[in-house]
Every structure is written in C-alpha cells, then in structure tokens.
Scaffold this active site. Structure first.
Site, mmCIF file in Angstrom:
data_model
loop_
_atom_site.group_PDB
_atom_site.id
_atom_site.type_symbol
_atom_site.label_atom_id
_atom_site.label_comp_id
_atom_site.label_asym_id
_atom_site.label_seq_id
_atom_site.Cartn_x
_atom_site.Cartn_y
_atom_site.Cartn_z
ATOM 1 N N ASP A 105 -18.238 34.872 14.539
ATOM 2 C CA ASP A 105 -17.728 34.027 13.460
ATOM 3 C C ASP A 105 -16.960 34.880 12.444
ATOM 4 O OD1 ASP A 105 -19.095 31.955 14.657
ATOM 5 O OD2 ASP A 105 -20.862 32.204 13.375
HETATM 6 N N1 URA Z 1 -24.133 33.474 16.624
HETATM 7 C C1 URA Z 1 -23.624 33.013 15.463
HETATM 8 O O1 URA Z 1 -24.147 32.085 14.862
HETATM 9 N N2 URA Z 1 -22.517 33.602 14.990
HETATM 10 C C2 URA Z 1 -21.903 34.630 15.590
HETATM 11 O O2 URA Z 1 -20.899 35.128 15.079
HETATM 12 C C3 URA Z 1 -22.456 35.108 16.796
HETATM 13 C C4 URA Z 1 -23.585 34.510 17.290
#
Ligand code: URA
Length: 260
Positions: A105
């Site tokens: 993310d």
């Molecule tokens: N899980 C998440 O919630 N965010 C990420 O960036 C990677 C795994």
C-alpha cells in the site's frame, strides 16, 4: 544474438518507439563510435557499444532489485499524481520493462522486488506456489495470543472473504508489534486481518519474501541489485519459526530505519 537497434533501445531505456525513431533519424545514436541514422540496423547487445545522446547504454538482460519503499510512494510503474517505486531508481536502471512484483500500500513500507522477469514474478505471487511474505506490523492495541490460532485456522475478512492459513507472533522487541507470514496478497490483507480481530494496523513494513530478507541496513528509499543466488532464495521456503528467530535480532533496526 543480434537484434534491431530500435528494439534494443526500447527495452533498455525509457524512450518510446517514436522518440527512438526520431532521435536516431537525427543522428543522436552511435554503434561502436559511429553515428547511425536509423533503427533497423542489427546489433549484438553483448558485443556492440551503443550510445544515445552520448550516453552509453549498459546492456542488462535480467533486472532483479530490492527497494526499501518509503511511505507515500505508489507501488506501480506509472502514476498520474504520485511518485512510484520505479521513479526512485537511478537513471541507468529506469527502463520500460521493469515492474514491482506484488504490491505494498502507499502508506506501507519496506521490501519491494522490482524485476523484468514475468515468470519469476508469477511464481512469487501465485498463492498456489506458497511463497511466504513477511511483515512487521505496529498495532494500535496490544497483541493477544489468541491471534495465533485465529490466523492459523484461515480467517474470514470483511464478511466472507476466506484467507489461507497464516502465521503470526508477537514481535517482542517493541510494544504492540507483530510479525506476520502470508502466502497470498489480497487487497489490504494484513490491515483487514487485524481489523477482523478488532485491532488496527498503524504501520506495516515488509521485511522478507521467500527466504530472502531485506538487509536491515538498507536505508529507506535505497535499493540494491540482487545476485543470482539471492534471486533463488526468493522462491525457497524456510519454516516460520526459523525465519522469526533469524529476523528477530533485526526487528529494532527495521522498526527504527522505517520509523515505526
Ligand atoms: N497487507 C496490507 O494490508 N498492506 C500492505 O501493504 C501489504 C499487506
């Protein structure tokens, strides 16, 4: 193996086909020191020295890079608004055929694997291949041991989406931190798993994929190119408890480097 000069330049640089055509027609490229006036000339990437605008193109076939992604950077190759992980690479590694294998993310940090190897990327990402990814997570509330069983059974998130069994342990080097192993990459998965147990992820850092850990000393925003033996480790599987013990001494560095 020989190939056309324009094709070579289109994989090894960020220039578009039409830009390449235009620049070569204006005499901006050379092969072995001699100006060329078009792209159809055959060249041998291993032997010939190619320049464009006087800059030598270092031929690379396979690209394997780890980047320690900072917060606020998008895990993509192009974005209309934000900087992307490939924007953080130096000019000589910027080329059109590279991409991040899997997503973190925008507000997550840590290990991103960037490559031009589609088959390897598929292997790493396909849940069927069972290649683990490891995350250090800062939680809003204390870790409770019930999470271990709940994650391990394969939990449901957001009213019905079923997750594969996952491992979690308290990362005991700081308060409210957890170490998670996942074999898949659903949208916001770690965040949604902790929401499902009424906790909340405040920060997330990916630190390992397969048996390849991101070195704890790789600074935030920094990258490193991988050697072939490291690439092989990406698709090797080490038992969770071993990975936990191996990485545990480095948890504080990952957390401090990435200011968790
Ligand atoms: N899980 C998440 O919630 N965010 C990420 O960036 C990677 C795994």
């Amino acid at each position: 193996m020989t190939e056309r000069l324009d094709k070579f330049l289109s994989t090894q640089t960020m220039l578009s086909r039409s830009e390449i055509k235009k620049h070569l027609a204006h005499g901006k490229g050379t092969v072995n020191g001699k100006v060329v006036w078009g792209g159809n000339r055959k060249i041998d990437p291993e032997k010939d020295e190619i320049t464009i605008f006087g800059k030598k193109i270092e031929y690379r076939n396979d690209i394997y890079i780890i980047l320690n992604k900072p917060e606020g950077i998008v895990c993509a190759t192009k974005d209309a608004r934000d900087k992307t992980v490939t924007d953080l690479l130096p000019q000589e590694l910027q080329r059109k055929d590279i991409f991040p294998a899997g997503r973190l993310d925008k507000d997550s940090l840590g290990m991103v694997f960037i490559t031009n190897d589609g088959a390897l990327s598929h292997k790493i990402l396909s849940p069927k291949k069972h290649i683990p990814k490891y995350y250090l997570v800062k939680l809003a509330k204390p870790f409770i041991n019930e999470y271990i069983n709940i994650f391990n059974k394969g939990m449901e998130i957001d009213g019905g989406e079923k997750c594969l069994p996952a491992h979690v342990r308290q990362a005991d080097t700081l308060e409210n931190t957890a170490f998670v192993e996942l074999f898949e990459g659903k949208f916001h998965q770690v965040k949604r798993m902790f929401s499902a147990v009424e906790n909340h992820v405040e920060k997330l850092v990916r630190i390992q994929m397969g048996s390849l850990a991101m070195p704890a000393e790789l600074g935030i925003g920094e990258h490193m190119e991988l050697l072939h033996k490291d690439v092989e480790n990406l698709v090797k599987i080490t038992p969770f408890d071993e990975v936990f013990e191996e990485r545990r001494p480095f948890f504080p560095s990952y957390l401090i480097n990435n200011s968790l």
